[in-house]
Structure formats: C-alpha cells, structure tokens
Design an enzyme around this catalytic site. Structure first.
Site, PDB file in Angstrom:
ATOM      1  CD  GLU B  62      -1.794  -2.369   1.547  1.00  0.00           C
ATOM      2  OE1 GLU B  62      -0.602  -2.642   1.863  1.00  0.00           O
ATOM      3  OE2 GLU B  62      -2.710  -3.204   1.607  1.00  0.00           O
ATOM      4  CG  PHE B 124     -10.241  -9.673  10.749  1.00  0.00           C
ATOM      5  CD1 PHE B 124      -9.000 -10.058  11.256  1.00  0.00           C
ATOM      6  CD2 PHE B 124     -10.431  -9.706   9.372  1.00  0.00           C
ATOM      7  CE1 PHE B 124      -7.981 -10.462  10.413  1.00  0.00           C
ATOM      8  CE2 PHE B 124      -9.419 -10.110   8.521  1.00  0.00           C
ATOM      9  CZ  PHE B 124      -8.185 -10.485   9.038  1.00  0.00           C
ATOM     10  CD  GLN B 125      -7.754  -7.337   7.343  1.00  0.00           C
ATOM     11  OE1 GLN B 125      -8.607  -7.117   6.500  1.00  0.00           O
ATOM     12  NE2 GLN B 125      -6.559  -7.826   7.042  1.00  0.00           N
ATOM     13  CE  LYS B 174     -17.349  -6.846   2.814  1.00  0.00           C
ATOM     14  NZ  LYS B 174     -16.583  -8.075   3.073  1.00  0.00           N
ATOM     15  CG  MET B 492      21.973  12.619   4.206  1.00  0.00           C
ATOM     16  SD  MET B 492      23.159  13.861   3.625  1.00  0.00           S
ATOM     17  CE  MET B 492      22.341  14.465   2.153  1.00  0.00           C
TER      18      MET B 492
HETATM   19  C1  LIG Z   1      12.033   5.846   5.726  1.00  0.00           C
HETATM   20  C2  LIG Z   1      13.277   6.521   6.121  1.00  0.00           C
HETATM   21  N1  LIG Z   1      14.068   5.981   7.083  1.00  0.00           N
HETATM   22  C3  LIG Z   1      15.221   6.583   7.450  1.00  0.00           C
HETATM   23  C4  LIG Z   1      15.606   7.754   6.864  1.00  0.00           C
HETATM   24  C5  LIG Z   1      16.905   8.428   7.281  1.00  0.00           C
HETATM   25  N2  LIG Z   1      17.836   8.504   6.143  1.00  0.00           N
HETATM   26  C6  LIG Z   1      17.990   9.610   5.398  1.00  0.00           C
HETATM   27  S1  LIG Z   1      19.061   9.395   4.141  1.00  0.00           S
HETATM   28  C7  LIG Z   1      19.365   7.803   4.585  1.00  0.00           C
HETATM   29  C8  LIG Z   1      20.322   6.959   3.825  1.00  0.00           C
HETATM   30  C9  LIG Z   1      19.927   6.736   2.418  1.00  0.00           C
HETATM   31  O1  LIG Z   1      20.830   5.836   1.836  1.00  0.00           O
HETATM   32  P1  LIG Z   1      20.836   5.575   0.288  1.00  0.00           P
HETATM   33  O2  LIG Z   1      19.462   5.338  -0.187  1.00  0.00           O
HETATM   34  O3  LIG Z   1      21.835   4.541  -0.024  1.00  0.00           O
HETATM   35  O4  LIG Z   1      21.269   6.991  -0.293  1.00  0.00           O
HETATM   36  P2  LIG Z   1      22.687   7.722  -0.226  1.00  0.00           P
HETATM   37  O5  LIG Z   1      22.592   8.742   0.872  1.00  0.00           O
HETATM   38  O6  LIG Z   1      23.727   6.705   0.036  1.00  0.00           O
HETATM   39  O7  LIG Z   1      22.810   8.366  -1.552  1.00  0.00           O
HETATM   40  C10 LIG Z   1      18.630   7.459   5.721  1.00  0.00           C
HETATM   41  C11 LIG Z   1      18.680   6.170   6.406  1.00  0.00           C
HETATM   42  C12 LIG Z   1      14.736   8.296   5.893  1.00  0.00           C
HETATM   43  N3  LIG Z   1      14.992   9.462   5.291  1.00  0.00           N
HETATM   44  N4  LIG Z   1      13.604   7.661   5.531  1.00  0.00           N
END
Ligand SMILES: Cc1ncc(C[n+]2csc(CCOP(=O)(O)OP(=O)(O)O)c2C)c(N)n1
Ligand SMILES: [Mg+2]
Lengths: 163, 582
Positions: B62, B124-125, B174, B492
């Site tokens: 979803e 349920f749900q 529903k 990042m």
């Molecule tokens: C759902 C979610 N969980 C955690 C984060 C925190 N977060 C921001 S950037 C990042 C790393 C992203 O890694 P990648 O997709 O490999 O991108 P890169 O920075 O290496 O280009 C994380 C864990 C987020 N933004 N969204």
C-alpha cells in the site's frame, strides 16, 4: 500572555479532536477548553484559554482557521469581553468550621447547593481569578474536591461571533 | 458541515455505495486508482471490475500505491487517487499520506472500514483510520450513510485541490459500500467553513512592488508553492523583468529554468554559496510559495540577526506559512499565480525601474560568490563520482526527463546537478524525506506520461524500501530507468556520522546487498552494472534506448563522496562547509 480564543466549529464527530490534536501536535498550551452546541444546532462554540507570545497565538489562530471544521476564530482578549467559569467545590464543613465556611462562600457570592452534616458543596461563578482567590481563601485541608468548567467567554456590546 | 445542495436529481440511478464511489471517480476524470484489495473494499473492487473508465493499478504494498498516486499528482497537477483496505491497508498507507501532506500534494485516499455496526468493537482489521490519519491529512471523513457518499467524495476532491492542496481521506465502511442510494454527483460544493483566499490584497501588492523597485540587493526565493500553483511562467517573467537573482528550494526546482543566468541554484542546507549568501545578505527578499523551513534557512535567529534590516515580502496561499519561522514585513495571502500576475502588471504599468547601478554592484558581488564554484568535484577521478553520473544523465536525456529520487545524498546530487528547465519534472519527497518514494513516484509519472523519459535516481538503501514495485512495473509495462548510485552506505547518514559523530559509522554500512542486476532480471527487467567512469554514458544511452524495458543501472560510486556545500543543522545560512574546507 494569556489569550481567550472563541471558536465556532461544525458540529461534526471528530471536530473536537481536530482542535485538541492541533494543540498537542504543535506543542501549544491549553489551559482550559469548553465546548457545547450553540443556538444553531449545526455548530458548536468552543472557548480555549491558551498562553503564548503574540507570534505563537497568531500562529495558533491561523492553524485553527486552517482546520476544515473550524468556521470562525476570534481572540477575545484582543477586545472588550466577559469571561466566566463555573466551579463546584466540596468542602469539609463540620463543627466550628461550618459557619466560617458559609461566611466565606457568601463573601464570594457562592451558593451552597448540597449539604451533609460534614460537608458543603459550593457553586461559584466568576473569572478564573475570582475562583482562584476563593480556593486560596479556604483552608487547603478543607477542600475535598473541585470541579471547574474552564472559561467561557463572550464579546462585550452588540458585536457577535457569527458564521 | 453545512452544504448548499442543488436540487436532488430525482432521476438519479440507484447504485450501491461501491458503484457510487467508482462513479464519483470517473465523474472527476480520474484515470488511475492505485490500490490493493482486502475484505473491507471487496464491494468497491467488484464495482471497479464492472467498468472501464477508471483503471486500477495493483501495487505490491500500500505504501507504493500512495507514493505512485502522489507521483502522478506531482507530475500532472491533478489529484492522485489511492484505494486501500481497512486496518493494515491503512497503516501501510500512512507513510505515503504523510509524505504527500508534508509537500502539499493533492490526493484523495479511499479506505475501506469495517461495517458501521462493528466499529469500535476491535473487529478484524479494524483501526481508527480517521484518528490515525488526522494529523497527516488536510481533512478526512468517515461516511456512515450511503446517501452522503457522493457529496463527501465531491468535498474530498474540492478540499484536496483548492487553496493549499493536500491529501483528503474518505473512510467507507463495508456496509455503506453495499447499501444503495440514488446517485447524484454535485457539480459544486460549498463549505461555509472552508474558503481559501485566492486574490491578494491590492494595497499589499503595491507595497511589495515599491519595496522591490527600491531594493539595492534584491533576491527572489521560490518554493514548491510556485510549482503547485502553476506559477513558474509568472516567476520567470518577473525575474527577467526585474533582472533580479532567483533561487529555488528543493521543492521549487524548475519553477525558473536552471539555464537562466539569473538562477543562482538551489538554496538551503545543500544550496549553492551564491544562493545562500544572497539570501543572507539581500536587503529585500521576495518569497513565493515557500515556508522558510529549517532545511532552507537553517537557524531562524541567525537568519534574522545576521541581517536585521532585510525587508521580506511573502506571497503564499496559506496564511499559516507566513510569519511562522521568520517575521515578514509585507504578507500577501493569495494564489501565487494571480498575485504575481498583478505584481508584474503593476511593475510594467509604473514608470519606476529598479536601481540599475545598485543592481550591477549586487550582481558583481554575486559573481564573486559564484566564482567559488561550490559544486566542483573531481572530474578526473578513476572511481565513478555520483555528480558525474547525474551530469551524464542530464546530457543523455537532454535535460528533459522526469527525474524522481529517493532520499539521501543521491537526492541532493540529483537536485544540484540535474538542471531542471521546467516545473513538475523533479519529483521527490522534500518535507517528510521518505526513503522508498523514488520507484513508485516513477511509476505514477510514467503512467501519466508514457512517452516521456522517466529516471529514478536512487540509492542502494532507499531502493530496497519499495523494491517490490518492480513487479508492478512488469505487470503494467512501465519502462522507467533506475539510476542506483550505489555507494554501499546510507550515504547521507554516513556523511553526518563523519562530520558530527567522530567517523563512527554506526549501522550505516549496507551489508549483504543483493545483486541488483540479478534482482532486476528476476523481476523480468534488464539490469546493468557500471563500475568505470568511462562506461557511465554508454550505459545510460543503452538504458534509454531500450524504450520498452525497465532498466536497473547499478552504478558503483565513490563511497567517500560527500554532499557540499553543507549548512550544519542549527547553523546559519552563511555558515556553510565547502569541499575545499576539509
Ligand atoms: C524511511 C526513512 N528511514 C530513514 C531515513 C533516514 N535517512 C535519510 S538518508 C538515509 C540513507 C539513504 O541511503 P541511500 O538510499 O543509499 O542513499 P545515499 O545517501 O547513500 O545516496 C537514511 C537512512 C529516511 N529518510 N527515511
Ligand atoms: Mg547509498
């Protein structure tokens, strides 16, 4: 600064939680909140007492206005207004204290609305300050229970808050 | 909510709630519904199957449905529509709803609910959908009476698409979807408690014009509101008319062509030196559909104290965005497009012109900031630099692709290095910063524009958050191109750990990565691994030449590369860390 916001909301299920949720989600204070339907059954009127800087209260007002269920918001504290709160206090009133308790209630124009041989229940209406003052005038140990409605407010004069 | 209904059409057909829901969508001209079935929406799915106008796109989770609908909305400007079942269907959808909400994307989300008699019994749900989603929707409804369904859906579309847009949810039990009613779809709805201000205050617009014309060091700062409000034409016209510098937020990219010499790049935490310094040092700032958020201006106290005489004009359709983090001198509440049109007409009609000498000096100052060349990187590197990949992507797609991204370093590089010429071409999660959006966003965009090039710039961590949607892409033949900047790190996160946590790379290494080429192939797509700078362009050309195939480019990039410039959290805009500082 203390502000009294008067809000007209659609009388819809969930309207109250939208307003209350806004305050908690954005970290705004609620000192008191009252709500009840108005002469127009499709709307409810809320009074919220909040504290915050002018910027925060401006932001609260804007955020409230953004809620789809909110019809109108005014900050009553910006103009001349009347505020009232109702309090019910159950106090210990036995022996020699009984007369004294009645006298104090009279001074504050409270009404004794329920009596047992050991207690009085006093009804008091007024501003928040007045209710606070009454509680301070009582011996702390004598207070058994307090119930306050929170502030209701209305503008002075002919001005009315309308949809 | 009070509502003035036109007289009820006595002739309306009798339909079930489920049929009414689908008919409403088709009346709204909805092309696609992104969704996933379940018990509470079975009648609605049954009704879907009996018509052809509204096409259902079956996702694999979803979250993917919500993001795909959101991506469709971002690229087209039309509301995205999603349909999910009660309970877990809804909770899975919440991330997508919150993502759209943070970026003010118009969406209508239809959710199934347990039958009205079972509500509150922990059926349920069952979950409190209206309660769970309340803080992340523009508005939501629980429909308890089938006679109210059509008008509620009309309200949902109206609220989602007017004023500051946003997602609106309609929860349908529903039994309501099974009961029947006369179908009548109103042309219009009126809500006494909802009437966004569209026309800006004339006096305020005049004041704004005067301030702008008197400015010695003007700056125009344009956010996502200009994209949402279809005002990029007006933004560009005003900037050119006045010859003022212009910056875009992450969400505003494309609202002025990046090739315009007055565009000084993106601003903010990873903005250019010239954009951030001009923001900090201007004497008159015009903000258009932007909200001065923390990733844009950093510390608001520093922003204000560093330049206490700066005058700010702020145009926004949402009054609550004005003077929220930064005090504004001339607030103008209204639709950005209309207000800018009025402002342009005023400037053109008046005799006053901007102060040419002051402006020349200001441009000379900006040129010294530009000369820092803050986005430079090592072009001779034997290891693939992520910035280089984005530059090549721009070249290969002639700067004309729809680019979606996930969240992380790759997102920032895409924003910095893909020079967007048009609005709605750059599709990313700015406000919530949701990893996992990139692929479903690309699906929504590709469905809307089947002939356009659609690239998803992603990272090896982000892509795994909605990777199941590769299967959806197979089913519906969505030949998007995935550009995976694979640095084997949550880059990042690693960058922040390097800068602010003593190089302790706690849990940010992406171990046990799948073989993305094989994974793409397993889903029936094409996978290409790229390991040398010299192969990047060729691989990109090959990928885009495969018109009818989804191609997953797994590009092995420099693990140690960081995004510059960077304004550390809580710092002021002029306190940037540059690559050369380290
Ligand atoms: C759902 C979610 N969980 C955690 C984060 C925190 N977060 C921001 S950037 C990042 C790393 C992203 O890694 P990648 O997709 O490999 O991108 P890169 O920075 O290496 O280009 C994380 C864990 C987020 N933004 N969204
Ligand atoms: Mg990575």
């Amino acid at each position: 600064m203390r502000h009294i916001l008067s809000i007209l909301v659609e009388n819809e299920a969930g309207a109250l939680s939208r307003v209350a949720g806004l305050f908690s989600a954005r970290g705004y204070n609620i000192e008191s909140l009252t709500v009840a339907p108005t002469e127009d059954a499709t709307m409810s009127r809320m009074t919220i007492v909040t504290t915050g800087s002018d910027e925060i209260v401006e932001q609260i007002t804007k955020q409230l206005n953004k809620l789809v269920d909110v019809v109108k918001v005014v900050d009553l504290s910006e103009g001349r207004h009347i505020e009232r709160e109702l309090m019910l206090v159950k106090v210990r009133a036995a022996g020699k204290d009984r007369e004294e308790m009645k006298r104090t209630a009279d001074i504050f124009r409270g009404r004794i609305i329920d009596v047992t041989d050991k207690s009085y229940t006093i009804e008091l209406t007024g501003t928040t300050d007045k209710l606070d003052a009454f509680l301070e005038a009582l011996d702390k140990g004598a207070i058994l229970e307090t119930v306050r409605t929170g502030v209701s407010g209305i503008g002075r004069g002919e001005w009315v808050l309308k949809a | 909510m009070e509502l003035k209904l036109p007289p009820l059409a006595e002739t309306g057909e009798t339909l079930t709630g489920a049929e009414i829901a689908i008919r409403c969508l088709s009346e709204e001209g909805v092309e696609f519904v992104f969704g996933y079935p379940g018990g509470a929406v079975l009648f609605i799915y049954d009704a879907l199957s009996k018509q052809k106008k509204v096409k259902h796109i079956l996702v694999r989770h979803e979250q993917g449905a919500l993001h795909a609908a959101d991506g469709y909305a971002r690229a087209t400007g039309r509301p995205g529509v999603a349909l999910v079942t009660s309970g877990p269907g809804v909770t899975n959808a919440v991330t997508g709803i919150a993502t759209a909400y943070m970026d003010s994307i118009p969406m209508v989300v239809i959710t199934g609910q347990v039958p009205t008699r079972a509500i509150g019994e922990d059926a349920f749900q069952e979950c409190d959908t209206v309660g769970i989603t309340r803080p992340c929707v523009k508005h939501n409804f629980l429909v308890k009476d089938v006679n109210e369904l059509a008008v509620t859906i009309k309200k949902a579309f109206h609220i989602a698409t007017t004023g500051r847009p946003g997602p609106v949810l309609v929860d349908i039990p529903k039994d309501v979807s099974q009961q029947t009613a006369r179908f009548h779809y109103p042309d219009k709805v009126h809500l006494r408690s909802y009437s966004p201000v569209m026309k800006g205050h004339g006096g305020q617009i005049k004041k704004a014009m005067q301030l702008l014309l008197d400015a010695k060091r003007p700056m125009i700062y344009v956010g996502g509101g200009a994209v949402l409000g279809e005002a990029s034409h007006e933004v560009t016209e005003l900037v050119r008319l006045l010859d003022f510098p212009c910056t875009n937020t992450l969400m505003g990219l494309g609202s002025i062509p990046a090739s315009d010499k007055r565009f000084v790049g993106m601003l903010g935490m990873h903005g250019t030196v010239e954009a951030n310094m001009a923001m900090q040092n201007c004497d008159v700032l015009l903000a258009v559909g932007a909200r001065f958020d923390d990733r844009v201006i950093g510390n608001p106290a520093h922003f204000a104290a560093g330049n206490p005489t700066r005058k700010i004009v702020h145009i926004d359709v949402d009054p609550s965005s004005i003077s929220k983090r930064v005090r504004v001198d001339v607030p103008i509440v209204g639709h950005v497009k209309d207000v800018l049109t009025e402002l342009i007409a005023l400037v053109k009609a008046g005799k006053d012109k901007p102060d040419a000498a002051a402006l020349a000096a200001w441009w000379a100052q900006i040129a010294t900031w530009r000369a820092k060349d803050c986005l430079k990187y090592d072009r001779a590197s034997p290891i693939i630099k992520p910035q280089f990949v984005i530059e090549k992507l721009w070249e290969v797609t002639r700067g004309d692709a729809y680019v979606t991204s996930d969240v992380g370093q790759h997102q920032m590089w895409a924003a910095q290095f893909y020079r967007f010429e048009k609005p709605r071409r750059w599709i990313n999660s700015g406000g919530l910063g949701t990893m996992g959006v990139g692929l479903p966003y690309a699906m929504g965009v590709k469905l809307a524009f089947p002939d356009a090039d659609v690239a998803c710039v992603t990272g090896e961590a982000s892509i795994q958050m909605c990777i199941q949607e590769l299967s959806t892409c197979k089913q519906y033949h969505l030949p998007v191109k995935l550009v995976n900047l694979n640095n084997r790190y949550m880059g990042m996160v690693r960058q922040w750990q390097e800068f602010f946590h003593g190089n302790r790379y706690s849990e940010s290494y992406m171990d046990a990565l799948p073989d993305f080429v094989k994974l793409a192939e397993a889903y029936g797509h094409v996978g290409i691994k790229v390991e040398k700078p010299g192969d990047v362009e060729g691989a990109l050309r090959e990928a885009f030449a495969l018109k009818d195939r989804l191609v997953f480019l797994d590009i092995i990039t420099d693990q140690t590369e960081n995004v510059f410039p960077m304004v550390p959290g809580g710092k002021g805009m002029s306190e940037m860390i540059l690559a050369e500082d380290l």
